[in-house]
Design an enzyme around this catalytic site. Structure first.
Site: not given
Ligand code: PMP
Length: 305
Positions: A64, A158-160, A164
């Site tokens: 990420s 990517a877990k940005t 969210y």
């Protein structure tokens, strides 16, 4: 969901008491959403807390950061050691673990190049994200009016933290409308994933899950579930899912570290067989796998001590 404090939070190499793990109001990532994070679970096992696929989660955290162009100051091994130390310090038999890397205090403006990168890892007790009976009773899903961002807007691989915003808008919309969770369609109109879970749909006896190109995160649970499903002799393909495939699914479920395996009972008020036989078989095996009770997958459980 309220957080129950634990002993220590790891911050840039130090174990800091929970109440003192604080940051300045001008922390860069708070303003611009450029942070990357993970969600990991530790489960109670006969040999103490076992952290499920810890290395794979920390690898994704690194990926990420690479996607976002964020230099990561700690190696995967340093991060796994730090997560283990936080779990041990908590004294909890099982917990949820949240690593986050973010641009810290000292610079403002959209240029991240001069910013320092800070890293923290916290843990706390967290129950089943979609409810204790989500595997058997199922969750009611709504197709979101919000579109999942695509690869050239906010990279969904990517877990940005900023990604969210899209998920929260969809989640709250679904809850306000009386549903449990939202399903995200991508700009092409195909199913991507849910707000914090991947999705599997069964049609003609085969399981299908959308590809990364659909805008879904490469889920660790998605990969675990795929392995378990294949062990059971179920056919699993990665493919395009249209909205109507959901309405006429044989069965369907969502999966993620927080939500584990949760059956879908309806989509936009069209009832789906729930819990379906494949979902139950996979969900029960997942429950054993994460607790280190399945020999073949014991290596996925990384012990804290
Ligand atoms: N999609 C999104 C958007 C998520 O936030 C998550 C949770 N990290 C997942 C899928 C599932 O990923 P994993 O199985 O690795 O927890």
């Amino acid at each position: 969901m309220p957080i129950a404090p634990t002993e220590k939070i790891w911050m840039n190499g130090d174990m800091v008491p929970w109440d003192r793990a604080q940051i300045h109001i001008l922390t860069h990532s708070l303003h611009y959403g450029m942070g990357v994070f993970e969600g990991i679970r530790a489960y109670e096992t006969a040999n103490g807390p076992g952290i499920f696929r810890l290395t794979d989660h920390m690898r994704r955290l690194h990926e990420s950061a690479r996607i976002m162009g964020m230099p990561m100051p700690y190696s995967i091994e340093e991060l796994t050691d730090a997560a283990k130390a936080v779990v041990v310090a908590s004294g909890l038999p099982g917990c949820y673990i949240r690593p986050i890397a973010y641009y810290g205090y000292g610079e403002m403006g959209l240029n991240t190049l001069p910013c320092s990168v800070d890293v923290a890892i916290a843990c706390w007790p967290w129950g089943a994200y979609l409810g204790d009976d989500a595997l058997t009773k199922g969750v009611r899903m709504k197709i979101s009016s919000w579109t999942r961002h695509d690869h050239n807007t906010m990279p969904p691989a990517a877990k940005t933290t900023g990604n969210y915003v899209n998920s929260s808008l969809a989640k709250v919309e679904a809850l306000n409308a009386g549903y449990d969770e939202a399903i995200m369609l991508n700009p092409q109109g195909f199913v991507s994933e849910c707000t914090g879970e991947n999705i599997f749909v069964a049609r003609h006896g085969k399981l299908i899950t959308p590809p990364l190109s659909s805008g879904a995160l490469e889920g660790v649970t998605q990969s675990t579930v795929t392995a378990i499903a294949k062990d059971h002799g179920f056919e699993v393909t990665v493919g395009t899912i249209a909205r109507s495939d959901l309405y006429i699914a044989d069965e369907a479920f969502v999966c993620g570290t927080a939500a584990e395996v949760s059956s879908i009972s309806s989509v936009d008020d069209r009832a789906i067989v729930c819990p379906g036989p494949m979902t139950v078989a996979i969900g029960e095996e997942y429950h054993r796998t994460v607790r280190g009770e399945v020999d073949q997958y014991k290596d996925w459980v990384e012990h804290a001590e």
